[in-house]
Design an enzyme around this catalytic site. Sequence first.
Site, short mmCIF file in Angstrom:
data_model
loop_
_atom_site.label_atom_id
_atom_site.label_comp_id
_atom_site.label_asym_id
_atom_site.label_seq_id
_atom_site.Cartn_x
_atom_site.Cartn_y
_atom_site.Cartn_z
N ALA A 104 -19.79 44.32 131.21
CA ALA A 104 -21.29 43.98 131.87
C ALA A 104 -22.23 44.66 131.95
CB ALA A 104 -20.22 44.34 133.05
N GLU A 137 -11.87 41.86 129.79
CA GLU A 137 -11.07 41.42 131.71
C GLU A 137 -11.50 39.66 131.26
OE1 GLU A 137 -11.04 44.80 134.87
OE2 GLU A 137 -13.53 44.65 133.24
#
Length: 258
Positions: free
Chosen positions: A67, A116
């Site tokens: 991220a 993820e």
Amino acid sequence: MKNYLNLLTDIQNSILYLTINREDKLNALNKDTLAEIHDCILAALHDESIKGIIITGKGEKAFVAGADIKEFSNFNAEEGKNLAKEGQEKVFDLIASSKKPVIAAMNGFALGGGLELAMACHIRIASQNAKLGLPEVSLGLIPGYGGTQRLTELVGKGKAFEMILTADMISAEDAEKVGLVNYAVESTDLLPKATALMQKILSRSPEAIAAAIKAINAFDHTQSGYQAEIEAFGTCFVTQNFKEGVAAFLEKRKPNFH
């Protein structure tokens, strides 16, 4: 399919190839990219000409290297919870519950939110140069986009504990051994393998495929684990060690945790 700033899309033989196009940032997931992925997946689910989706990253270095840490470095606990909740609902859970099959073609680093994202897909194929891991604890965080739950489902508690608590990366070959990826292949074979597998799936009944995805997702699956992750993720944001972990990351030094 409309044009996106951070995504490339290509539809061939009923397959949507969705490429995260931030190569200079190692395809990191910032807020805008997540919003575009949500929009693109939603559009694909409503497009009858699209039967399956393959997600990959631009370039040879990274699928998604995580991220965009700068975006949430100053968040408080409530903002952290909202970040995890919104991301899970709009992107990761949307992919996981998709009635159309989704394959991750992991062409390099798949770290943090990138792993993820891959774990939310129904099937994962990795190039042999790929490195996979959840390094969040090295930032004073935990995985917040379903990582604690999906990794445990895929590899079991013992390996999930090891990977998350050490923050270590594993090779594509080791990931295949523990069931984290279905196949580890040469980089030149990555998209051909993903395409061939998707074509085989699409030769089956689409109603049966959708029903099978729904049934498999229901296996020993409750929302309580994901909610616990959201709560725990949010509380990390008020710790001094999170601030130190992010500062060390941005300053390219080792963190000094207390």
